[in-house]
Design a protein around this motif. Structure first.
Motif, PDB file in Angstrom:
ATOM      1  N   VAL A 167      82.330  45.435  -5.018  1.00 33.01           N
ATOM      2  CA  VAL A 167      83.186  46.091  -6.004  1.00 33.01           C
ATOM      3  C   VAL A 167      82.374  46.507  -7.227  1.00 33.01           C
ATOM      4  O   VAL A 167      82.556  47.605  -7.779  1.00 33.01           O
ATOM      5  CB  VAL A 167      84.364  45.177  -6.385  1.00 33.01           C
ATOM      6  CG1 VAL A 167      85.135  45.740  -7.579  1.00 33.01           C
ATOM      7  CG2 VAL A 167      85.294  44.996  -5.188  1.00 33.01           C
ATOM      8  N   LEU A 168      81.453  45.650  -7.652  1.00 34.86           N
ATOM      9  CA  LEU A 168      80.584  45.998  -8.783  1.00 34.86           C
ATOM     10  C   LEU A 168      79.744  47.230  -8.454  1.00 34.86           C
ATOM     11  O   LEU A 168      79.617  48.148  -9.283  1.00 34.86           O
ATOM     12  CB  LEU A 168      79.684  44.809  -9.117  1.00 34.86           C
ATOM     13  CG  LEU A 168      78.624  45.026 -10.202  1.00 34.86           C
ATOM     14  CD1 LEU A 168      79.255  45.403 -11.533  1.00 34.86           C
ATOM     15  CD2 LEU A 168      77.765  43.768 -10.353  1.00 34.86           C
ATOM     16  N   LEU A 169      79.171  47.284  -7.265  1.00 32.83           N
ATOM     17  CA  LEU A 169      78.348  48.423  -6.872  1.00 32.83           C
ATOM     18  C   LEU A 169      79.187  49.694  -6.761  1.00 32.83           C
ATOM     19  O   LEU A 169      78.748  50.779  -7.177  1.00 32.83           O
ATOM     20  CB  LEU A 169      77.659  48.136  -5.539  1.00 32.83           C
ATOM     21  CG  LEU A 169      76.512  47.119  -5.589  1.00 32.83           C
ATOM     22  CD1 LEU A 169      76.113  46.715  -4.175  1.00 32.83           C
ATOM     23  CD2 LEU A 169      75.318  47.700  -6.335  1.00 32.83           C
ATOM     24  N   ALA A 170      80.384  49.595  -6.203  1.00 33.83           N
ATOM     25  CA  ALA A 170      81.249  50.767  -6.087  1.00 33.83           C
ATOM     26  C   ALA A 170      81.607  51.324  -7.460  1.00 33.83           C
ATOM     27  O   ALA A 170      81.586  52.544  -7.672  1.00 33.83           O
ATOM     28  CB  ALA A 170      82.519  50.399  -5.318  1.00 33.83           C
ATOM     29  N   ALA A 171      81.927  50.436  -8.391  1.00 35.36           N
ATOM     30  CA  ALA A 171      82.255  50.878  -9.744  1.00 35.36           C
ATOM     31  C   ALA A 171      81.038  51.521 -10.406  1.00 35.36           C
ATOM     32  O   ALA A 171      81.133  52.618 -10.987  1.00 35.36           O
ATOM     33  CB  ALA A 171      82.747  49.699 -10.576  1.00 35.36           C
ATOM     34  N   GLY A 172      79.894  50.862 -10.309  1.00 31.93           N
ATOM     35  CA  GLY A 172      78.697  51.387 -10.947  1.00 31.93           C
ATOM     36  C   GLY A 172      78.274  52.725 -10.387  1.00 31.93           C
ATOM     37  O   GLY A 172      77.840  53.623 -11.128  1.00 31.93           O
ATOM     38  N   ALA A 173      78.384  52.903  -9.074  1.00 26.40           N
ATOM     39  CA  ALA A 173      77.990  54.155  -8.450  1.00 26.40           C
ATOM     40  C   ALA A 173      78.840  55.324  -8.927  1.00 26.40           C
ATOM     41  O   ALA A 173      78.379  56.475  -8.960  1.00 26.40           O
ATOM     42  CB  ALA A 173      78.076  54.032  -6.929  1.00 26.40           C
TER      43      ALA A 173
END
Length: 274
Positions: A167-173
């Protein structure tokens, strides 16, 4: 108001407890009035009445509505329409279609707390109406048929850690904020501190909580130390006269280091008045 401006401590408050609204709002950077899990089915209607009759500052108030597939969803949106609240957290977000059901009136925090929600997080994060993603450990594990998101020592099981990172990676991307999940052991402030410290270092922009006593721990965790602020300020000042890679206090500095320094000063500005 941008999600990045809300502040790091987001405190859940049952929407059927208007006697707690003002105190919750005073304690935290933003309050999440919860129409979902914190409210029994029999009390949902009373919670919506409380939502409309006990207004808080809309710039610092988020409303968690029931899932788009829930029979309560339409009534939640009708109650929201009678308020000035425009921050909405969609419980158990699992698809782009769920976000679309909210219409275009809200700034959305998509709560990805099931296996389907975590896997759909990249698509959800790209939507213009989505300002942030949050994840939830307990509902996630329940959606898989599991029994606990944590080991006996309090650390997350691998599946929860994977979901948190995803979820962190999806948001950051997508250039969106990520909000870390609640820490359920209210008495374990040391454990909360460790988790918040990791959240900050990893790139989360806020941490949700369930008790006012957790707010100071979260704020302290997100607030950079004076040494960190001084170092970041000096580093960025040195970069102005040192194009490209350069040496600073014995370390080689490149663009990622400068980004870390800028993030430190943003956190300092956001938490200075608390």
């Amino acid at each position: 108001m941008n999600i990045f401006d809300l502040g790091p401590s987001l405190l859940f408050c049952p929407a059927d407890r208007p006697d707690r609204f003002d105190k919750a709002s005073e304690r935290a950077d933003a309050v999440i009035l919860d129409l979902e899990d914190a409210v029994r089915s029999a009390d949902k209607s009373a919670a919506r009445d409380a939502l409309t009759s006990h207004p808080l500052d809309p710039s610092r108030t988020i409303v968690r509505v029931n899932p788009a597939s829930s029979p309560e969803f339409a009534a939640d949106l009708a109650a929201m329409a009678a308020t000035d609240y425009r921050w909405v957290m969609l419980a158990k977000t699992e698809s782009v279609a769920g976000i679309a059901a909210l219409g275009d009136r809200f700034r959305v925090i998509a709560l990805c707390e099931s296996a389907a929600g975590v896997l759909a997080a990249p698509d959800i994060a790209r939507l213009d109406s989505v300002a942030a993603l949050m994840w939830g450990a307990e509902d996630l594990v329940a959606s898989l048929g599991g029994t606990s998101s944590r080991h006996q020592d309090g650390t997350y099981r691998d599946i929860a850690r994977h979901a948190r990172s995803s979820v962190l990676l999806a948001a950051g991307a997508a250039g969106k904020a990520a909000i870390d999940a609640v820490y359920l052991d209210i008495a374990d402030l040391d454990g909360l501190h460790l988790e918040v410290t990791d959240a900050v270092a990893s790139g989360f922009r806020a941490t949700a909580c369930i008790h006012p006593g957790q707010v100071p721990i979260i704020r302290d965790g997100y607030r950079p130390s004076e040494d960190d602020i001084d170092t970041a300020t000096a580093l960025l000042s040195a970069a102005e006269s040192s194009p490209g890679v350069f040496r600073f206090r014995g370390l080689m500095v490149d663009e990622p280091a400068l980004q870390h320094a800028r993030a430190t000063l943003r956190l300092a500005a956001k938490t200075r008045h608390k």
